[in-house]
Write a protein that holds these residues in place. Structure first.
Motif, PDB file in Angstrom:
ATOM      1  N   GLN A  59       4.439  -1.976   1.256  1.00 19.26           N
ATOM      2  CA  GLN A  59       5.187  -2.892   0.507  1.00 19.26           C
ATOM      3  C   GLN A  59       6.046  -3.936   1.292  1.00 19.26           C
ATOM      4  O   GLN A  59       5.843  -5.037   0.963  1.00 19.26           O
ATOM      5  N   ARG A  60       6.543  -3.476   2.232  1.00 17.62           N
ATOM      6  CA  ARG A  60       7.279  -4.348   3.416  1.00 17.62           C
ATOM      7  C   ARG A  60       6.264  -5.280   4.087  1.00 17.62           C
ATOM      8  O   ARG A  60       6.602  -6.530   4.175  1.00 17.62           O
ATOM      9  N   VAL A  61       5.256  -4.667   4.778  1.00 14.45           N
ATOM     10  CA  VAL A  61       4.485  -5.338   5.571  1.00 14.45           C
ATOM     11  C   VAL A  61       3.681  -6.365   4.883  1.00 14.45           C
ATOM     12  O   VAL A  61       3.224  -7.486   5.178  1.00 14.45           O
ATOM     13  N   GLY A  62       3.001  -5.917   3.804  1.00 17.45           N
ATOM     14  CA  GLY A  62       2.115  -6.622   2.870  1.00 17.45           C
ATOM     15  C   GLY A  62       0.832  -5.694   3.218  1.00 17.45           C
ATOM     16  O   GLY A  62       0.481  -5.164   3.992  1.00 17.45           O
ATOM     17  N   ALA A  63      -0.271  -6.174   2.177  1.00 18.23           N
ATOM     18  CA  ALA A  63      -1.810  -5.854   2.213  1.00 18.23           C
ATOM     19  C   ALA A  63      -2.620  -6.973   2.151  1.00 18.23           C
ATOM     20  O   ALA A  63      -1.931  -8.217   1.600  1.00 18.23           O
ATOM     21  N   GLY A  87      -4.210  -2.232  -0.919  1.00 18.05           N
ATOM     22  CA  GLY A  87      -3.048  -2.427  -1.535  1.00 18.05           C
ATOM     23  C   GLY A  87      -2.510  -0.762  -1.899  1.00 18.05           C
ATOM     24  O   GLY A  87      -2.981  -0.156  -1.412  1.00 18.05           O
ATOM     25  N   ALA A  88      -1.477  -0.950  -2.573  1.00 23.88           N
ATOM     26  CA  ALA A  88      -0.726   0.742  -2.923  1.00 23.88           C
ATOM     27  C   ALA A  88      -1.596   1.406  -3.456  1.00 23.88           C
ATOM     28  O   ALA A  88      -1.382   2.633  -3.076  1.00 23.88           O
ATOM     29  N   ALA A  89      -2.634   1.144  -4.132  1.00 22.59           N
ATOM     30  CA  ALA A  89      -3.570   2.259  -4.818  1.00 22.59           C
ATOM     31  C   ALA A  89      -4.415   3.001  -3.508  1.00 22.59           C
ATOM     32  O   ALA A  89      -4.653   4.312  -3.839  1.00 22.59           O
ATOM     33  N   ALA A 143      -5.567   7.939  -0.097  1.00 20.78           N
ATOM     34  CA  ALA A 143      -6.741   8.181   0.467  1.00 20.78           C
ATOM     35  C   ALA A 143      -6.615   7.718   1.954  1.00 20.78           C
ATOM     36  O   ALA A 143      -7.235   8.520   2.879  1.00 20.78           O
ATOM     37  N   ALA A 144      -6.007   6.638   2.363  1.00 23.87           N
ATOM     38  CA  ALA A 144      -5.915   6.484   3.599  1.00 23.87           C
ATOM     39  C   ALA A 144      -5.038   7.557   4.574  1.00 23.87           C
ATOM     40  O   ALA A 144      -5.640   7.688   5.563  1.00 23.87           O
ATOM     41  N   TRP A 145      -4.095   7.847   3.957  1.00 22.72           N
ATOM     42  CA  TRP A 145      -3.352   9.046   4.442  1.00 22.72           C
ATOM     43  C   TRP A 145      -3.975  10.256   4.606  1.00 22.72           C
ATOM     44  O   TRP A 145      -3.987  10.901   5.825  1.00 22.72           O
ATOM     45  N   LYS A 146      -4.948  10.515   3.737  1.00 19.82           N
ATOM     46  CA  LYS A 146      -6.011  11.738   3.850  1.00 19.82           C
ATOM     47  C   LYS A 146      -6.855  11.286   5.078  1.00 19.82           C
ATOM     48  O   LYS A 146      -7.266  12.265   5.670  1.00 19.82           O
TER      49      LYS A 146
END
Ligand code: AMP
Length: 359
Positions: free
Chosen positions: A139-143, A164-166, A170-173
């Motif tokens: 949110q802060r840095v942007g996508a 994006g936020a969605a 998955a990325a964290w996993k």
């Protein structure tokens, strides 16, 4: 010459037995310097060209002490040397570059923070230690952006794209919840790098800026000259110079940049000889490998002037099978690394295609 120069006959200890260690050992030989390679893998390619080697784990204290006793200085060919290994060695023998450079290069956050402190641009970034951190960072840095593990990533490993936020969960996993950095995606025109060296007396010398093309996150070609404006090239060298000075660095360092609309963004530093500097083997009087050996041995740096335009192409996996054709090309210089097994994506060798500069 500095009084601290190791005379011919001295032994350079090298941690890591891959192709970079091999090419360092090959470059030490004409200077009358010997090498002792230390690596855990019994079939390390560097062993084939070094009179002495030790096969042992990087945390084997007894083996490290034995190695330290047999060498006059220690260097390394990869940046993920455990901090404990360097600590054990540093108590006994000079390690160049030192632990300060290694600590910064092992951590993408420290690396980018230093670049910014030195007045260079980087992609916008935020540290991420949880899924909530990642959501907030996006949110802060942007996508779009890329989530990368802070440590131990190379050739695109330990990275996940975030559109994006969605994509956060998955990325964290995908990076298995390791401490990470979230970076805003930089829209760049090209990637370039600077191979720079600093000697014991603090003198600095850089090779010409190189333009790099990656395929599947692995370097594919490096070309000199790079297609960048002269001011961009000098700025890249100046950033690299500030880096080696800030780290009180001794040896060769690779600094990778993105270039977008003539603006440079530091992506990564490598506290070692670098794949994008392989062209120097056939494009300069003194290669990056000899330059590194000179610096860590306390010798003066060699000339970095370029006598040819060069395109370096990596030979990955089965691509090394084209060697008979390359061997027939009049202006190609082949470098094979002596690796037995050609796994997909594995760096098996490279070819420098050389076009001499006419006076
Ligand atoms: P790295 O492991 O950081 O060197 O990243 C590997 C490759 O991914 C780079 O050479 C780029 O092609 C791409 N990449 C990494 N970070 C970014 C970024 N912030 N913006 C755009 N592309 C990137």
């Amino acid at each position: 010459m500095s009084g601290k120069a190791l005379p011919p006959g001295s032994t350079i200890g090298i941690l890591g037995g891959g192709q970079l260690g091999r090419m360092l050992a090959l470059a030490a030989a004409p200077l009358g310097l010997k090498c002792h390679i230390y690596a855990p893998e019994a079939d390390s390619p560097a062993f084939q060209v070094s009179a002495n080697y030790t096969v042992a784990d990087y945390l084997d204290e007894q083996a490290l002490a034995g190695f330290a006793a047999k060498v006059d200085v220690v260097t390394y060919e990869f940046e993920n040397v455990p901090a404990r290994t360097v600590e054990i060695l540093e108590a006994r023998v000079a390690v160049r570059p030192g632990s300060k450079a290694l600590a910064v290069a092992q951590d993408r956050i420290k690396e980018k923070t230093l670049a910014r402190e030195l007045g260079a641009m980087t992609a916008d970034f935020a540290a991420v230690n949880s899924l909530d951190d990642l959501r907030e960072a996006v949110q802060r840095v942007g996508a779009p952006g890329i989530l990368k593990t802070t440590r131990l990533g190379y050739d695109g490993k330990g990275q996940a794209k975030v559109n994006g936020a969605a994509d956060c969960e998955a990325a964290w996993k995908a990076i298995k919840g390791e401490p990470a950095i979230y970076e805003r995606f930089v829209h760049f025109d090209r990637e370039v790098s600077v191979i720079i060296a600093r000697d014991l007396a603090g003198k600095v010398a850089a090779f010409d800026v190189t333009e790099n093309v990656h395929r599947n996150h692995i370097l594919y070609t490096s070309t000199v000259p790079a297609r960048v404006a002269p001011e961009v090239a000098s700025e890249a060298v100046f950033v690299a110079q500030r880096m080696v000075e800030a780290l009180d660095y001794v040896g060769v360092m690779g600094v990778e940049f993105f270039v977008g609309a003539d603006v440079l963004y530091v992506n990564e530093i490598a506290p070692r000889v670098h794949n994008s500097g392989h062209w120097t083997m056939d494009g300069c009087l003194v290669s990056q490998f000899e330059q590194h050996i000179r610096a860590v041995a306390g010798w003066p740096l060699g000339a970095t002037a370029r006598h040819a335009n060069v395109v370096m192409t990596n030979l990955l996996g089965d691509e090394a099978g084209v060697w008979p054709g390359i061997a027939m090309e009049p202006e190609a210089v082949l470098h094979l690394y002596g690796k037995a097994e050609a796994r997909p994506g594995r760096k098996m060798g490279h070819v420098n295609r050389v076009q001499p500069l006419r006076q």
